[in-house]
Design a protein around this motif. Structure first.
Motif, short mmCIF file in Angstrom:
data_model
loop_
_atom_site.label_atom_id
_atom_site.label_comp_id
_atom_site.label_asym_id
_atom_site.label_seq_id
_atom_site.Cartn_x
_atom_site.Cartn_y
_atom_site.Cartn_z
N ASN A 134 0.82 -1.22 0.00
CA ASN A 134 0.00 0.00 0.00
C ASN A 134 0.85 1.27 0.00
N GLY A 135 1.85 1.28 -0.84
CA GLY A 135 2.69 2.47 -0.98
C GLY A 135 3.78 2.57 0.06
N GLU A 136 3.78 1.70 1.04
CA GLU A 136 4.82 1.72 2.05
C GLU A 136 5.89 0.70 1.69
N GLU A 137 7.09 0.92 2.19
CA GLU A 137 8.21 0.02 1.94
C GLU A 137 8.93 -0.29 3.24
N ALA A 138 9.42 -1.52 3.31
CA ALA A 138 10.25 -1.92 4.44
C ALA A 138 11.40 -2.74 3.88
N SER A 139 12.62 -2.35 4.19
CA SER A 139 13.80 -3.00 3.64
C SER A 139 14.60 -3.69 4.75
N SER A 140 15.24 -4.78 4.37
CA SER A 140 16.11 -5.48 5.32
C SER A 140 17.49 -4.87 5.28
N GLN A 141 18.26 -5.18 6.28
CA GLN A 141 19.64 -4.73 6.29
C GLN A 141 20.50 -5.69 5.46
N ALA A 142 21.56 -5.18 4.91
CA ALA A 142 22.50 -6.04 4.19
C ALA A 142 23.17 -6.98 5.18
N VAL A 143 23.37 -8.22 4.75
CA VAL A 143 24.03 -9.20 5.61
C VAL A 143 25.26 -9.73 4.87
N ALA A 144 26.24 -10.13 5.65
CA ALA A 144 27.50 -10.57 5.05
C ALA A 144 27.88 -11.94 5.59
N VAL A 145 28.55 -12.71 4.73
CA VAL A 145 29.01 -14.05 5.08
C VAL A 145 30.48 -14.16 4.70
N VAL A 146 31.26 -14.72 5.60
CA VAL A 146 32.67 -14.97 5.31
C VAL A 146 32.81 -16.42 4.84
N VAL A 147 33.38 -16.60 3.64
CA VAL A 147 33.61 -17.93 3.08
C VAL A 147 35.09 -18.23 3.20
#
Length: 304
Positions: free
Chosen positions: A107-120
């Motif tokens: 409905n016109g709103e947005e919610a974003s996740s935070q960037a996540v990082a992985v060490v390989v």
């Protein structure tokens, strides 16, 4: 006062209904070894009846490979849709790999996740550890059972074919047997005598054929029953061979007269009398009866 209370209640209800969109992305570990897998959990919440747009999962993320992407799981609780999705990923490149923020729209709103990082990382090497060449694939033990079953089937088929061929040859041989071969020497001789009487050779004046057939019946019977070479023997030779047979002297004399009389009829055109003709037939019949195989006596069962 009551009017103010109603307004406040409506306001709080509206605020509760208008809960903002929520979205998050979490990983179950932030460090893996090359080739290991980890899970990225996406969670979102929107109000019931709200049209929403779930984040579009990119085809590839630099340094990562998708192993599995589950369907979006939805649960309605207290007027709130709780949304979740699991992504299984892996990586074959060592280093630092980042998963960019993902956005849920409603409905016109947005919610974003935070960037996540992985060490390989590479597996740690232990210097004291012994290293060996890669072993060849192990071959399973040889299974003899299929071969044994195959050999058994071939043996059964071979025996079956052999029995069928044997039966077929016997059946074919039985079809090709002559009456002489199918009957005993005594039975066949009796059959031949019956045919001679039935043909009424004497009444037709066929004296030579009558004596020839009579002596042939006796000669063939002697060959088959007594294993005496009679068909190719002369009258004197045959009489000499019959000396070994246990026959009454009178019967031997009658056979002697029959054989010589038959030779005279055949070569000297002798014309025997009626009594001689009758005696010739009786002599052959008497000879057959005296020399036929003894019948096997059946054991009598004792009755109580």
């Amino acid at each position: 006062m009551k009017k103010l209370f109603s307004i406040l209640t409506l306001l709080f209800t509206t605020l509760a209904w208008a809960q903002p969109v929520r979205f998050s992305a979490e990983i179950d570990t932030n460090r893996i070894l090359i080739g290991d897998q980890f899970t990225l959990q996406l969670k979102g919440e929107v109000n019931e009846g709200t049209n929403f747009e779930w984040p579009i999962i990119p085809d590839t993320i630099s340094g990562l490979d998708f192993v599995d992407i589950s369907k979006i799981d939805t649960t309605l609780k207290d007027g709130i849709w709780q949304l979740s999705q699991k992504l299984t990923l892996t990586s074959f490149d060592s280093g630092y790999v980042a998963i960019p923020p993902l956005t849920l729209k409603a409905n016109g709103e947005e919610a974003s996740s935070q960037a996540v990082a992985v060490v390989v990382a590479f597996p740690e090497l232990v210097e004291e550890q012994d290293y060996y060449d890669i072993k060849e694939p192990l071959e399973p033990p040889f299974n003899w059972m299929p071969i044994l079953i195959g050999v058994g089937i071939l043996i059964v088929l071979a025996v079956g074919i052999w029995l069928f061929i044997k039966w077929w040859k016997k059946r074919k041989a039985n079809k090709e047997l002559t009456p002489e071969q199918m009957m005993s020497p005594y039975e066949y001789a009796q059959l031949q005598l019956s045919e001679i009487e039935k043909d009424q050779l004497l009444q037709s004046g066929k004296i030579k054929e009558y004596y020839s057939r009579l002596t042939d019946v006796m000669r063939l019977y002697m060959e088959r029953q007594m294993n005496i070479n009679a068909m190719e023997s002369t009258a004197d030779e045959l009489i000499d061979k019959m000396k070994e047979l246990r026959l009454a002297t009178e019967l031997k004399e009658k056979i002697d007269r029959l054989l010589h009389l038959s030779a005279l009829v055949k070569y000297a055109k002798e014309k025997p009398s009626v009594s001689q003709n009758e005696e010739a037939l009786v002599t052959v019949k008497h000879f057959l009866e005296q020399t036929k195989p003894a019948e096997k006596e059946e054991n009598a069962e004792l009755s109580v």
